[in-house]
Write an enzyme that holds these catalytic residues in place. Structure first.
Site, PDB file in Angstrom:
ATOM      1  N   ASP A 168      81.512 -43.475  -5.552  1.00 28.39           N
ATOM      2  CA  ASP A 168      82.884 -43.360  -5.060  1.00 28.39           C
ATOM      3  C   ASP A 168      83.314 -41.901  -5.147  1.00 28.39           C
ATOM      4  OD1 ASP A 168      83.146 -43.174  -7.869  1.00 28.39           O
ATOM      5  OD2 ASP A 168      83.568 -45.324  -7.954  1.00 28.39           O
ATOM      6  N   ASP A 196      86.238 -39.189  -6.223  1.00 28.32           N
ATOM      7  CA  ASP A 196      87.470 -38.938  -6.972  1.00 28.32           C
ATOM      8  C   ASP A 196      88.020 -37.589  -6.544  1.00 28.32           C
ATOM      9  OD1 ASP A 196      87.024 -41.265  -8.396  1.00 28.32           O
ATOM     10  OD2 ASP A 196      85.935 -40.237  -9.991  1.00 28.32           O
ATOM     11  N   ASP A 203      82.980 -33.971 -19.423  1.00 28.06           N
ATOM     12  CA  ASP A 203      81.882 -34.124 -20.383  1.00 28.06           C
ATOM     13  C   ASP A 203      80.693 -33.188 -20.145  1.00 28.06           C
ATOM     14  OD1 ASP A 203      81.352 -35.611 -18.101  1.00 28.06           O
ATOM     15  OD2 ASP A 203      81.044 -37.511 -19.146  1.00 28.06           O
TER      16      ASP A 203
HETATM   17  P1  ATP Z   1      79.100 -42.604 -12.263  1.00 30.67           P
HETATM   18  O1  ATP Z   1      78.219 -42.166 -11.162  1.00 30.67           O
HETATM   19  O2  ATP Z   1      78.421 -43.507 -13.237  1.00 30.67           O
HETATM   20  O3  ATP Z   1      80.440 -43.109 -11.826  1.00 30.67           O
HETATM   21  P2  ATP Z   1      80.651 -40.384 -13.157  1.00 30.67           P
HETATM   22  O4  ATP Z   1      80.250 -39.055 -13.705  1.00 30.67           O
HETATM   23  O5  ATP Z   1      81.383 -40.403 -11.868  1.00 30.67           O
HETATM   24  O6  ATP Z   1      79.346 -41.283 -13.093  1.00 30.67           O
HETATM   25  P3  ATP Z   1      82.934 -41.724 -14.250  1.00 30.67           P
HETATM   26  O7  ATP Z   1      82.990 -42.622 -15.438  1.00 30.67           O
HETATM   27  O8  ATP Z   1      83.234 -42.271 -12.896  1.00 30.67           O
HETATM   28  O9  ATP Z   1      81.470 -41.108 -14.265  1.00 30.67           O
HETATM   29  O10 ATP Z   1      83.863 -40.489 -14.581  1.00 30.67           O
HETATM   30  C1  ATP Z   1      84.297 -39.555 -13.608  1.00 30.67           C
HETATM   31  C2  ATP Z   1      84.372 -38.156 -14.207  1.00 30.67           C
HETATM   32  O11 ATP Z   1      85.288 -38.118 -15.305  1.00 30.67           O
HETATM   33  C3  ATP Z   1      83.054 -37.647 -14.779  1.00 30.67           C
HETATM   34  O12 ATP Z   1      82.251 -37.066 -13.785  1.00 30.67           O
HETATM   35  C4  ATP Z   1      83.523 -36.648 -15.816  1.00 30.67           C
HETATM   36  O13 ATP Z   1      83.864 -35.421 -15.217  1.00 30.67           O
HETATM   37  C5  ATP Z   1      84.792 -37.278 -16.346  1.00 30.67           C
HETATM   38  N1  ATP Z   1      84.560 -38.108 -17.540  1.00 30.67           N
HETATM   39  C6  ATP Z   1      84.267 -39.438 -17.590  1.00 30.67           C
HETATM   40  N2  ATP Z   1      84.142 -39.870 -18.845  1.00 30.67           N
HETATM   41  C7  ATP Z   1      84.357 -38.815 -19.646  1.00 30.67           C
HETATM   42  C8  ATP Z   1      84.373 -38.608 -21.073  1.00 30.67           C
HETATM   43  N3  ATP Z   1      84.120 -39.610 -21.908  1.00 30.67           N
HETATM   44  N4  ATP Z   1      84.650 -37.363 -21.523  1.00 30.67           N
HETATM   45  C9  ATP Z   1      84.914 -36.349 -20.660  1.00 30.67           C
HETATM   46  N5  ATP Z   1      84.912 -36.474 -19.335  1.00 30.67           N
HETATM   47  C10 ATP Z   1      84.633 -37.683 -18.813  1.00 30.67           C
HETATM   48 MG    MG Z   2      82.325 -42.150 -10.907  1.00 27.77          MG
END
Ligand code: ATP
Ligand code: MG
Length: 368
Positions: free
Chosen positions: A73, A75, A150
């Site tokens: 998705d 963001d 993160d």
């Molecule tokens: P996925 O492909 O699994 O969705 P993602 O990196 O997009 O991986 P999300 O959980 O959708 O993971 O989170 C979106 C963004 O928010 C991450 O890319 C990161 O920048 C930030 N983020 C998510 N969780 C944390 C955390 N625990 N601490 C700091 N930043 C976070």
């Molecule tokens: Mg994500």
């Protein structure tokens, strides 16, 4: 002052700098074109920018595009407040209490839009006794928003209008080197939020990226902090892991790092039985394949599979003590779910489907 002087002496630096400390990576270098951004995310960044705000695609989507993967998705991060965001779009609603985000809907695509946030300085952070960061919901600027994320690979900002990437933490170079690296001091970042340890393992397994050495090193000593994470959050993380399409690799990696305890408490018990391990691995493999084939999956089915062995052994004991077979099975399901629930919040709405799965097993094999 010094910067200005250096500029005058040496001329413009080779790397284009943005007004803050970001490195600007142009399209010619990263090759991610505006057309790889989803319709909804483009509408959101265009709409916000036309209204005078800054707006970028952020996080996992930028990372995935650079890795030549299809993002799950898109963001968007912006300097507009939730109310300002809502005013720009016809179909938008504010969600969340702790962090207020805006969901903007275009047909069946929902774009999650968040206002730049910053981490509260450690001195005035409301940390609990283990040092977990409890507040990172203050508005901030783009640079602060990058710093609270993160991993370096997750902290890139992409502007679909100029097709530029803004990078504060060398995330671009890390992605090119296929390295997942935490931003800042690993110990501090894990203490702020222990779930980042699980994310490190999950994302590196899912993306096939290697975990940077300093990022991986403290996990062995700090994994105990996971015990303090609220159950509901652990459950969400567990779901992401199990439904990532790479559950098998994730679980293997978690076990290799001895991080799997406490994730799904029963998993420990199941994995220790010789037959259990095979069964769990097969269920995971099966779910991974279904996700990759874009077939529907249900968390309840997977949990049912993961817990089946446990149900089976309780069922055997109860039947051996004289209970009728079906009654013994039903009691076994309740017992196992209750035990599991004490440690991990499996929402009750999954019960029916899980029990149905166990009953199907019963029809196939009416005795344990
Ligand atoms: P996925 O492909 O699994 O969705 P993602 O990196 O997009 O991986 P999300 O959980 O959708 O993971 O989170 C979106 C963004 O928010 C991450 O890319 C990161 O920048 C930030 N983020 C998510 N969780 C944390 C955390 N625990 N601490 C700091 N930043 C976070
Ligand atoms: Mg994500």
């Amino acid at each position: 002052m010094i910067k200005k002087l250096l500029k005058r002496v040496f001329g413009k630096s080779a790397k284009k700098k943005s007004p803050d400390s970001a490195i600007v990576i142009p399209f010619e270098v990263h090759k991610v074109g505006r057309d790889s951004i989803s319709y909804g995310a483009k509408r959101v960044t265009d709409g916000l920018q036309a209204a005078g705000f800054k707006a970028f695609v952020v996080g996992g989507a930028v990372r995935d595009l650079l890795l030549n993967r299809q993002p799950k998705d898109f963001d968007v991060a912006t300097d507009a407040t939730p109310e300002e965001i809502r005013r720009v779009f016809r179909r938008a609603r504010i969600i969340g209490r702790r962090f207020r985000l805006v969901h903007v809907m275009f047909g069946d695509e929902t774009v999650e839009v968040s206002t730049f946030r910053r981490m509260i300085e450690v001195e005035d952070a409301q940390t609990d006794e283990h040092g977990r960061l409890l507040r990172d919901n203050e508005f901030g600027d783009r640079e602060q928003d990058a710093a609270r994320r993160d991993f370096t690979a997750n902290a890139l900002f992409y502007d679909p209008t100029t097709q530029e990437i803004f990078d504060y933490h060398n995330g671009y170079a890390d992605i090119r080197a296929n390295t997942l690296r935490i931003i800042g001091e690993p110990e501090v970042r894990y203490r702020e939020d222990p779930v980042r340890m699980l994310r490190a393992v999950r994302l590196s397994a899912k993306l096939g990226m290697k975990l940077d050495e300093a990022t991986a090193a403290p996990i062995a000593q700090m994994k105990g902090l996971l015990a303090n994470v609220p159950e509901a959050r652990m459950f969400d993380e567990m779901l992401k892991l199990l439904l990532s399409g790479h559950a098998l690799e994730c679980i293997k990696k978690l076990r290799a790092m001895d991080l799997h305890h406490g994730m799904l408490p029963m998993l420990d018990v199941i994995l220790e039985q010789p037959l259990g391990e095979r069964f769990v691995m097969l269920s995971l493999q099966n779910t991974d394949q279904r996700i990759r084939d874009e077939k529907p999956t249900s968390p309840a089915f997977l949990f049912a599979a993961l817990l089946w062995h446990e149900v089976l052994s309780v069922w055997k004991v109860r039947e051996a003590s004289g209970e009728r077979s079906l009654a013994a099975l039903q009691a076994a399901m309740d017992e196992v779910l209750e035990r599991q629930r004490a440690q991990l919040a499996i929402p009750r709405r999954y019960d029916t489907v899980m029990k149905a799965q166990h009953l199907i097993q019963f029809i196939d094999h009416p005795t344990p």
